[in-house]
Design a protein around this motif. Structure first.
Motif: not given
Length: 308
Positions: A297-308
């Motif tokens: 969950s944390a990695l998915t949200v982080m990568f989505q916020r970074l636009g990756w």
């Protein structure tokens, strides 16, 4: 006690000294009027007390886990300096146990998951005549998210539980204490090979599982929904961007490290009985799955916020 209830007194003075001593030890101690009454049973603690105790225990468990991670990082630093107790043969053995022997179950589960994802997505896409996008759905989904997650859950039950059981048995048999007596660091000798093996093997198994899922998804798209094989292959290759592959492999590596830490941590903290080893094995699987879901969950949200 029966004689005392009838008002009679047992005389032991005429008996031999040895027999008199044995009977004296066997008889209950005489009670006096001033003897305090036994303490009353304590009432059951309230819900607030139970919550406080569980919170305190959870905090202590978190501190012990952080301490274990710190000691593991120190062992890794010792390895980088070339002074570790890790043996190459142990590392190769862990690679074999974690990797090739997990291929059949990873193939089966990831193949079935790819089939389910393709079929469920195709049913919805068929309403708009967009069956060709099954390839994009399956490829991006299994490479970036589902493949690493399913592979990690499989390894947590197969490998993480084995780590906890092995190390817990060594603790129960005092083998870990023997290593410390010989001056061998258990983290460098036992834990570090397992962590490194899972950190390397999990991304490889996740990539293989994603490939199997893509093939099964292609069979569904071609065999059931009439998609052209070359069109499915072309869309799959075009949607397989480098960032999706890199993110999927990174997630798999993180999951592998979390599984190894949970299994080894619970194994070394197990008690010295068969029941304690079983409890540590169960706790390691539950803990690793929870960590995997939280990390996903944390990695998915982080990568989505970074636009990756």
């Amino acid at each position: 006690s029966a004689l005392a209830g009838d008002g009679r007194r047992l005389e032991l003075d005429s008996l031999p000294p040895g027999l008199r001593q044995i009977l004296t030890l066997a008889l209950p101690a005489p009670t006096t009027a001033g003897t305090p009454a036994p303490p009353a049973a304590q009432p059951a603690p309230g819900w607030l007390t139970r919550v406080g105790r569980r919170s305190h225990d959870a905090w202590d468990e978190a501190l012990r886990t952080l301490r274990f991670v710190g000691e593991l990082l120190l062992a890794l630093g010792t390895l980088l300096r070339g002074r570790s107790d890790l043996r190459a043969s142990d590392l190769a053995w862990q690679f074999e146990q974690c990797g090739p022997r997990s291929v059949p179950i990873v193939s089966l589960v990831c193949g079935l998951v790819g089939l389910i994802v393709a079929y469920m997505g195709a049913v919805q896409l068929a309403r708009f005549g967009a069956q060709i996008f099954i390839a994009d759905l399956v490829t991006i989904g299994v490479v970036r998210e589902i493949g690493p997650l399913i592979t990690a859950v499989i390894l947590s039950g197969r490998v993480g539980a084995a780590f906890a059981a092995q190390l817990g048995s060594m603790v129960a048999n005092e083998e870990v204490d023997a290593l410390r007596t010989l001056g061998i660091d258990p983290l460098g000798h036992l834990v570090l090979p397992r962590v490194l093996a899972l950190a390397v093997v999990t991304p490889l198994l996740a990539a293989y599982g994603a490939l199997v899922a893509m093939v099964m998804g292609g069979l569904v798209a071609v065999g059931i929904f009439g998609v052209e094989p070359l069109a499915y292959l072309d869309n799959s290759l075009r949607s397989l961007a480098f960032e999706h592959v890199a993110i999927g492999l990174l997630k798999a590596a993180v999951y592998g490290v979390l599984i190894a830490i949970a299994g080894c941590r619970q194994g070394l903290a197990a008690g010295r009985s068969a029941q304690a080893v079983g409890a540590a094995t169960t706790k390691s699987v539950v803990q690793s799955i929870v960590w995997i879901v939280v990390a996903a969950s944390a990695l998915t949200v982080m990568f989505q916020r970074l636009g990756w």
